[in-house]
Design a protein around this motif. Structure first.
Motif, mmCIF file in Angstrom:
data_model
loop_
_atom_site.group_PDB
_atom_site.id
_atom_site.type_symbol
_atom_site.label_atom_id
_atom_site.label_comp_id
_atom_site.label_asym_id
_atom_site.label_seq_id
_atom_site.Cartn_x
_atom_site.Cartn_y
_atom_site.Cartn_z
ATOM 1 N N ARG A 105 0.838 -1.215 0.000
ATOM 2 C CA ARG A 105 0.000 0.000 0.000
ATOM 3 C C ARG A 105 0.868 1.259 0.000
ATOM 4 N NH1 ARG A 105 -3.159 -2.900 3.475
ATOM 5 N NH2 ARG A 105 -2.288 -1.888 5.302
ATOM 6 N N ARG B 251 2.172 1.705 -3.441
ATOM 7 C CA ARG B 251 1.104 2.189 -4.334
ATOM 8 C C ARG B 251 0.877 3.692 -4.142
ATOM 9 N NH1 ARG B 251 -4.257 0.462 -2.015
ATOM 10 N NH2 ARG B 251 -3.792 2.350 -0.845
ATOM 11 N N ASP B 252 0.984 4.150 -2.879
ATOM 12 C CA ASP B 252 0.738 5.564 -2.593
ATOM 13 C C ASP B 252 1.984 6.429 -2.808
ATOM 14 O OD1 ASP B 252 -1.794 4.767 -1.928
ATOM 15 O OD2 ASP B 252 -1.433 4.733 0.239
ATOM 16 N N GLN C 232 5.040 12.700 4.628
ATOM 17 C CA GLN C 232 3.907 12.098 5.340
ATOM 18 C C GLN C 232 4.309 11.732 6.781
ATOM 19 O OE1 GLN C 232 1.130 11.185 3.262
ATOM 20 N NE2 GLN C 232 -0.110 9.961 4.648
#
Lengths: 194, 241
Positions: free
Chosen positions: A46, A49-50, A75
């Motif tokens: 994930r 993917r991000d 982030q």
């Protein structure tokens, strides 16, 4: 989300393989929250993917070497800088149990509270033993985690104490919802006599 | 192993007639050498009465209190006082240190009152202060010590000499969290070295330092914790810890 951010925090230090990330996560949390390796790989998937991590060495899952990206760093910084979301509160089994016991005929709320309090204090004893046995000066992360669990468990005991006092003021150990005006007296149920 | 302190079917009633209050009702408890027990319960549950009886400061209405196998009710007032001075130490929320005496003088005072020579009492007091890591501050007066250090002096005074039983009534009440933990560590260490301790506290986090936690309610023992399963039971995969 917290596992993903924790993996990013470890990755910020150096590019790492998935299995090594799992081991490092568990080492820092005293194996209190074990991860299965599949969970780590799916979380890394994930994050990739991000655009928060990239793969440096390709191959099977075990052979992939992950590195944090600029977006990942951004982030992660935001995670550290933003207060953790506390609302809406997570469902709490203990709270639900007491709330349900209030309306449940045949359940002595006083007994439920005491059983929960004994369980919480026994847990506190175990956590305190862990703390006494550990080399906390050398392992700050482990010390923070243990302190957090100790304070959370202590807060439960305080809440149970307060609930008991509230029950005491209320003057009943079990009050059926249907007949609140006919609340059984404490003396009759063998609950709190005063 | 014989118990250091034992309450045998103890009932304590204060007052009489319609003002009568049963502070303890048929309480039976024991604590062994090396054991620290904590007593928890709401105000008025009988915690402090339990300690007063253990220290021979009061007599049960019925039942017996035994310290090191001696039934306190079978001893003369003088013998109870001697036992209290020599074998039992007290730690309270208020430190009760004497302002005009230094840390070592405060610590040696119980021994001197019991007839121990000044030099012997001072040496024993210095050993007790070393146990609480305060030997360097032995010659300071209470107002030259922090609150936590003052409580440590009061613990040294409680364990000085040949004390086998330590009775602590809310010893952390006036302390911050970290200093409170230090104090509990000292009580724990005293018991780990063979002493016996009874700790009365409202605070579950400090009660958790005990081997056993006893819950009092309305003068009765309503519950107690089981011996711990071992902290490793909390770790699902205790590798490397």
């Amino acid at each position: 989300m917290s596992i993903g951010m924790s993996l990013l925090a470890i990755l910020e230090e150096a590019p790492t393989y998935g299995l090594r990330l799992k081991n490092e996560f568990e080492a820092r949390t005293g194996t209190m929250w074990p991860l299965n390796v599949g969970q780590v790989y799916s979380t890394l998937g994930r994050l990739e993917r991000d655009g928060l991590v990239r793969v440096l060495e390709h191959g099977s899952e075990a052979q992939k070497l992950y590195e944090i990206t600029e977006a990942g760093l951004e982030q992660l910084r935001s995670w550290f800088d933003t207060p953790t979301q506390m609302l809406p509160p997570a469902r709490d089994e203990l709270v639900l149990k007491l709330v349900m016991a209030v309306g449940h005929e045949g359940v002595n709320l006083q007994d439920v509270i005491q059983a929960e309090r004994r369980g919480a204090v026994e847990l506190l004893q175990e956590l305190t033993l862990l703390k006494r046995k550990g080399s906390l000066e050398k392992d700050l992360g482990w010390a923070l985690l243990l302190d957090s669990l100790i304070f959370q468990t202590e807060a439960r005991v305080r809440w149970l104490d307060d609930s008991e006092a509230r029950l005491h003021r209320h003057g009943a150990s079990s009050v059926p919802h249907e007949q609140p005006q006919q609340a059984t007296s404490v003396q009759e149920t063998g609950g709190v006599p005063r | 192993m014989s118990a250091t302190i034992e309450w045998l079917d103890v009932t304590k009633v204060y007052g009489s007639g319609h003002l009568q209050v049963e502070a303890l009702s048929h309480v039976s408890l024991r604590a062994l050498p090396g054991e620290l027990i904590a007593v928890m319960g709401p105000s008025g549950s009988g915690k402090s009465t339990l300690l007063s009886l253990a220290g021979g400061l009061d007599q049960p209405t019925s039942g017996k209190v035994l310290v090191a196998g001696k039934d306190l009710s079978s001893l003369s007032v003088t013998d109870v006082a001697r036992l209290r001075r020599r074998r039992i130490g007290y730690v309270f929320q208020q430190f009760n240190l004497i302002d005009g005496l230094t840390a070592v003088e405060n610590t040696s005072l119980p021994l001197e009152l019991d007839g121990v020579g000044k030099r012997g009492a001072r040496e024993a007091a210095l050993r007790a202060l070393a146990q609480v890591a305060l030997e360097q501050l032995a010659d300071r007066f209470p107002d030259e010590l922090s609150v936590g250090e003052q409580q440590r002096v009061s613990i040294a005074r409680a364990v000085v000499g040949e004390r086998i039983l330590l009775l602590a009534d809310e010893p952390t009440g006036a302390l911050d969290s970290v200093t409170g933990e230090t104090v509990l560590g000292l009580l724990r260490s005293h018991c780990d070295q063979g002493g016996c301790g009874v700790l009365v506290t409202h605070d579950a986090r400090f009660a958790a330092w005990a081997d056993r936690v006893v819950f009092l309610r309305d003068g009765r023992v309503v519950d107690q914790t089981s011996p711990t399963a071992g902290p490793e039971s909390l770790l699902r995969d205790p590798v490397g810890r």
